[in-house]
Design a protein around this motif. Structure first.
Motif, mmCIF file in Angstrom:
data_model
loop_
_atom_site.group_PDB
_atom_site.id
_atom_site.type_symbol
_atom_site.label_atom_id
_atom_site.label_comp_id
_atom_site.label_asym_id
_atom_site.label_seq_id
_atom_site.Cartn_x
_atom_site.Cartn_y
_atom_site.Cartn_z
ATOM 1 N N ALA A 88 14.043 -3.870 -24.170
ATOM 2 C CA ALA A 88 13.469 -5.102 -23.629
ATOM 3 C C ALA A 88 13.935 -6.318 -24.427
ATOM 4 O O ALA A 88 14.255 -7.369 -23.858
ATOM 5 C CB ALA A 88 11.950 -5.014 -23.629
ATOM 6 N N LEU A 89 14.003 -6.193 -25.745
ATOM 7 C CA LEU A 89 14.478 -7.295 -26.589
ATOM 8 C C LEU A 89 15.949 -7.603 -26.312
ATOM 9 O O LEU A 89 16.348 -8.780 -26.242
ATOM 10 C CB LEU A 89 14.276 -6.948 -28.067
ATOM 11 N N ASP A 90 16.753 -6.564 -26.160
ATOM 12 C CA ASP A 90 18.165 -6.777 -25.824
ATOM 13 C C ASP A 90 18.300 -7.469 -24.472
ATOM 14 O O ASP A 90 19.169 -8.331 -24.282
ATOM 15 C CB ASP A 90 18.912 -5.445 -25.798
ATOM 16 N N SER A 91 17.430 -7.104 -23.538
ATOM 17 C CA SER A 91 17.451 -7.742 -22.225
ATOM 18 C C SER A 91 17.099 -9.224 -22.337
ATOM 19 O O SER A 91 17.735 -10.076 -21.708
ATOM 20 C CB SER A 91 16.468 -7.036 -21.286
ATOM 21 N N LEU A 92 16.111 -9.548 -23.154
ATOM 22 C CA LEU A 92 15.741 -10.947 -23.371
ATOM 23 C C LEU A 92 16.893 -11.731 -23.987
ATOM 24 O O LEU A 92 17.125 -12.896 -23.642
ATOM 25 C CB LEU A 92 14.504 -11.029 -24.264
ATOM 26 N N SER A 93 17.624 -11.090 -24.893
ATOM 27 C CA SER A 93 18.775 -11.754 -25.514
ATOM 28 C C SER A 93 19.843 -12.079 -24.475
ATOM 29 O O SER A 93 20.404 -13.181 -24.457
ATOM 30 C CB SER A 93 19.365 -10.870 -26.618
ATOM 31 N N ARG A 94 20.119 -11.118 -23.596
ATOM 32 C CA ARG A 94 21.133 -11.353 -22.568
ATOM 33 C C ARG A 94 20.690 -12.427 -21.592
ATOM 34 O O ARG A 94 21.494 -13.264 -21.150
ATOM 35 C CB ARG A 94 21.445 -10.043 -21.836
ATOM 36 N N PRO A 122 6.371 -11.996 -33.851
ATOM 37 C CA PRO A 122 5.785 -10.966 -34.730
ATOM 38 C C PRO A 122 6.681 -9.752 -34.931
ATOM 39 O O PRO A 122 6.570 -9.064 -35.960
ATOM 40 C CB PRO A 122 4.487 -10.589 -34.002
ATOM 41 N N LEU A 123 7.558 -9.497 -33.983
ATOM 42 C CA LEU A 123 8.437 -8.338 -34.095
ATOM 43 C C LEU A 123 9.534 -8.541 -35.131
ATOM 44 O O LEU A 123 10.241 -7.589 -35.481
ATOM 45 C CB LEU A 123 9.061 -8.027 -32.729
ATOM 46 N N LEU A 124 9.677 -9.761 -35.633
ATOM 47 C CA LEU A 124 10.644 -10.012 -36.700
ATOM 48 C C LEU A 124 10.265 -9.285 -37.989
ATOM 49 O O LEU A 124 11.111 -9.107 -38.869
ATOM 50 C CB LEU A 124 10.749 -11.521 -36.971
ATOM 51 N N CYS A 125 9.007 -8.880 -38.099
ATOM 52 C CA CYS A 125 8.538 -8.142 -39.278
ATOM 53 C C CYS A 125 8.082 -6.731 -38.913
ATOM 54 O O CYS A 125 7.276 -6.116 -39.628
ATOM 55 C CB CYS A 125 7.410 -8.910 -39.957
ATOM 56 N N HIS A 126 8.580 -6.220 -37.810
ATOM 57 C CA HIS A 126 8.223 -4.884 -37.349
ATOM 58 C C HIS A 126 8.765 -3.834 -38.333
ATOM 59 O O HIS A 126 9.838 -4.008 -38.914
ATOM 60 C CB HIS A 126 8.819 -4.643 -35.962
ATOM 61 N N LEU A 137 15.417 -10.488 -33.891
ATOM 62 C CA LEU A 137 16.288 -11.462 -34.535
ATOM 63 C C LEU A 137 17.416 -11.891 -33.587
ATOM 64 O O LEU A 137 17.782 -13.070 -33.532
ATOM 65 C CB LEU A 137 16.847 -10.858 -35.818
ATOM 66 N N GLY A 138 17.942 -10.943 -32.839
ATOM 67 C CA GLY A 138 19.008 -11.258 -31.886
ATOM 68 C C GLY A 138 18.545 -12.232 -30.823
ATOM 69 O O GLY A 138 19.280 -13.171 -30.463
ATOM 70 N N ARG A 170 19.692 -16.421 -30.402
ATOM 71 C CA ARG A 170 20.331 -16.898 -29.180
ATOM 72 C C ARG A 170 19.655 -18.138 -28.608
ATOM 73 O O ARG A 170 20.116 -18.693 -27.601
ATOM 74 C CB ARG A 170 20.378 -15.777 -28.141
ATOM 75 N N LEU A 171 18.581 -18.557 -29.234
ATOM 76 C CA LEU A 171 17.938 -19.807 -28.814
ATOM 77 C C LEU A 171 18.668 -21.031 -29.362
ATOM 78 O O LEU A 171 18.474 -22.140 -28.859
ATOM 79 C CB LEU A 171 16.483 -19.841 -29.292
ATOM 80 N N GLU A 172 19.491 -20.832 -30.376
ATOM 81 C CA GLU A 172 20.105 -21.969 -31.073
ATOM 82 C C GLU A 172 20.868 -22.913 -30.146
ATOM 83 O O GLU A 172 20.715 -24.137 -30.270
ATOM 84 C CB GLU A 172 21.021 -21.463 -32.190
#
Length: 233
Positions: free
Chosen positions: A136-142, A163-167, A177-178, A182-184
């Protein structure tokens, strides 16, 4: 002279009529083919005898399938059927959905993404299987790279992902993090400081210089322990 002109007009009219007939025939045959393929897709995804392996194979290249079916059929039939796969008990099938849905969203557009797909992706961030969370996180990145989401939506997603940055799971952390990195391109330095950084502040151990992956990784707190994370849930 008049007879030649009349003959030329008659020939042109005949060609136009033939072309129109051919086009109607093509549209009719394509509609019939769409219907046949749709029946096959429905059977593969809903038949009780259809295995997770078969369904995963169907997800292998859903973008090409969406291009063939065209936008209307994809919105009305394909996308709703694909979303039902998220109810499957098989984690690899749920993960496969998120691995494939980005291309479909790029085809069907922003409205379908915001209304149907994005809520499913956000819900998957709390899936019991962390493989699904990573997908799901990879999908959000794409999706962030495609640029279909308004910036307000990106900030809402960032708030949920932060919060998942400290999972405790390293793969989940890398996925989070990915996405954030990609928001930059979507925010200026001032907007990062005023809008994005406050969402990340609870998970930072030092000032954040930019949203680049190296800068963000260096600024993060130590990951939570598995015991502490499970207790927090």
């Amino acid at each position: 002279s008049l007879s030649r002109e009349s003959g030329a007009r008659g020939t042109a009219d005949g060609l136009d009529a033939a072309a129109a007939t051919t086009l109607r025939s093509f549209d009719t045959e394509l509609a019939a083919l769409h219907e046949q393929v749709s029946h096959v897709i429905v059977a593969l995804l809903t038949d009780a005898a259809s295995t997770p392996a078969v369904k995963r194979q169907l997800l292998f290249d859903t973008t090409q399938l969406a291009l063939f079916l065209r936008r209307q059929n994809t919105n009305d039939m394909l996308l709703p059927l694909l979303i039902t796969l998220l109810n499957d008990r098989e984690p690899s099938l749920r993960a496969a959905f998120f691995e494939s849905v980005g291309g479909v969203c790029a085809f069907v557009g922003r409205a379908s993404l915001q209304a149907f797909v994005l809520p499913c992706v956000m819900q998957a961030l709390s899936d019991v299987d962390e493989m699904v969370v990573c997908a799901a996180l990879d999908s959000l990145s794409r999706l962030a790279e495609v640029g279909l989401q308004p910036r307000a939506s990106l900030l809402e997603v960032c708030e949920k992902v932060a919060p998942l940055l400290c999972h405790p799971n390293a793969w989940v952390r890398y996925g989070a993090l990915g996405f954030v990195s990609r928001l930059e391109p979507h925010f200026s330095a001032a907007e990062v400081y005023t809008a994005v950084r406050p969402l990340l502040r609870p998970f930072l151990s030092q000032p954040l210089l930019s949203l680049s992956a190296p800068s963000l990784s260096a600024a993060l707190r130590e990951p939570a322990s598995r015991l502490g994370y499970d207790r927090a849930l």
